[in-house]
Each structure stands twice: as C-alpha cells, then as structure tokens.
Design an enzyme around this catalytic site. Sequence first.
Site: not given
Length: 257
Positions: A66, A111, A114, A134
């Site tokens: 992200a 992300g 993911e 993260e």
Amino acid sequence: MSEKLIEVVDNAGVVRLTINRPKALNALNSGVLHELEAILVELEARKDLRAVLITGAGEKSFVAGADITEMREKTPEEARVFASQALRTIKRLEALPVPVVALVNGFCLGGGCELALACDWAVASDNAIFGQPEVLLGVIPGFGGTQRLPRRVGPAMALDLVTTGRKIDAQEALRIGLVNQVMSQAELETYADELAKQLTGNGPQAVRAAKQAVHDGMDQDLDSALALETALFAFCFAGDEQSEGMGAFVEKRKPNF
Ligand code: CAA
C-alpha cells in the site's frame, strides 16, 4: 491526458491487468484502488470473460505494498476507510467467476502480497521478493494478509512472516506454497500466453463451475462441500459443453467450446 494507473489488455476474454505506477514500484494508492474496482465491476458483468491475469509494470516490482506516502498522515478513521476500500476491491477480484492469476514480476510486499493472495494462484519470476513487512512500519497487514496468508501457507508460517516482517525470495515462496511456480521474467510472459491458450481451450462453464466448487466448498464442512460438487457436476450436464467435450473425445477430435 493522464496515464492510466491500470493498463487493461483483453485477448479473447483473457484480461491482463497491469498496475502502472513503476516509479513508486506500483504501490497501491486510492487512485489505483478506485480504478481497479471500476474495472472489476465491468469484468463482473462479462459473460465472455475467461481469465484474469494481474501483474505490475516494469521488471522490478509486482506491487511494493500500500502507498506509505498516502497512509502516513491518516487518522484511525481514515485508515479504516482506506483498508475497507481495498478489502472490498480485493474481494471483488477474488470473487470473479473465472481463474484469477498473479504474475509476480518482482517485489510483492505488504498490500502487494495481499493482492496476490486474493488471486486463485500466483507464479513468480526468480527475482521476486515476498513479505508482509507492515510491523516494520508500526502497523499490521490491512488488506487481508492476516487472514488469507494463514489460509494459504498455514498459521505458523504466516505468523512468522507477519510478526517478523522478514522478506523471502521466490524459492522460499515456492517451498511454502505461496506461489505455484518460479521462472525467469521472460518465461513469465510465455507462461501467461500458454495459460491463456489452455484456459480458452477448456469448457468455459466447466472452468467457472470448477472455481465455484473450490471457492464455495472451502467455507463449508466436507459433506456440504461434496454435495455442492455433486450439484455442480450435474449442472455441467445441463448445457452443450459436456456433450461437445465427451463427443469430441469419443470421435477423436478437438472439442469446440
Ligand atoms: N509506498 C509508496 N512508495 C513506495 C512504496 C510504497 N509501499 N514502495 C516503494 N516506494 C517508492 C519509494 O519511496 C521510491 O520513491 P522515490 O523514488 O520517490 O524515493 C520508489 O518507490 C523506489 O523505491 P526505493 O528507492 O525504495 O527502491 P529500492 O529498490 O531501494 O527498495 C523496496 C525497494 C525494498 C521495495 C523498498 O521500496 C521498500 O521497502 N518499500 C516499502 C515496502 C513496504 O513496506 N510495503 C508495505 C507497505 S504497508 C502495507 O502494504 C499495509 C497494508 O497491508 C495495507
């Protein structure tokens, strides 16, 4: 005209999506997520859709996570909204009725990992690096990693990855079952072409039924899941595909689906 954040190439119902922010290693910001969701809404409606392939622009990164620059100043409420938008979009990708495959061509972090986990399977180039880093940023995975990673690689390996934040190479990703195959960047292109050929040669309704059986069955107890398989197996006999497929076998010719 501004460049698209996601390139879409459609080849006879096999749609290839390329996340196109190479300068930021294809990090997922709100713009990418909005564009991806709009594309997925269109794909959901398409009866001629056969498969979706997703990759990142360039030879360095699939998706490096992200967008940290965008997340940096978020309040808890803004973070919740951002993660909810991403989860909704990623769920749409996962729920497409056709095979969705990640072509992981480099960094596949946070992300990005993911996103790959929401695909039906992933293949990786040999320079790919995976991880859920993260915790190094003082947060946890927010786009489904704490839930889809243990379902794919088991809870012990998932806990190792999400609590240490360590990165693993493509070979380790293969060993733990995070990806199905590892190959060179050039072979990744050949793989994509071959896969498209294979999938478009199969009965489209059967391919969709196979995906549905696996996806829906995974959330059920074994007896219910087997009953679902039986129902879908019988459903395959209701259309033209089964008579064409079995007829072609008996007549020693290629089926024409
Ligand atoms: N968000 C925003 N920008 C990013 C980014 C990210 N996740 N990852 C890389 N970039 C940007 C860098 O800031 C840099 O931009 P500038 O050129 O403007 O400085 C550019 O992409 C190239 O990156 P690097 O110079 O860092 O390239 P490198 O080869 O030295 O390192 C890397 C590559 C190891 C992937 C490193 O960029 C990195 O560690 N990136 C962050 C990875 C990460 O922590 N991902 C998880 C994000 S959090 C998350 O995803 C939360 C969630 O679950 C929702």
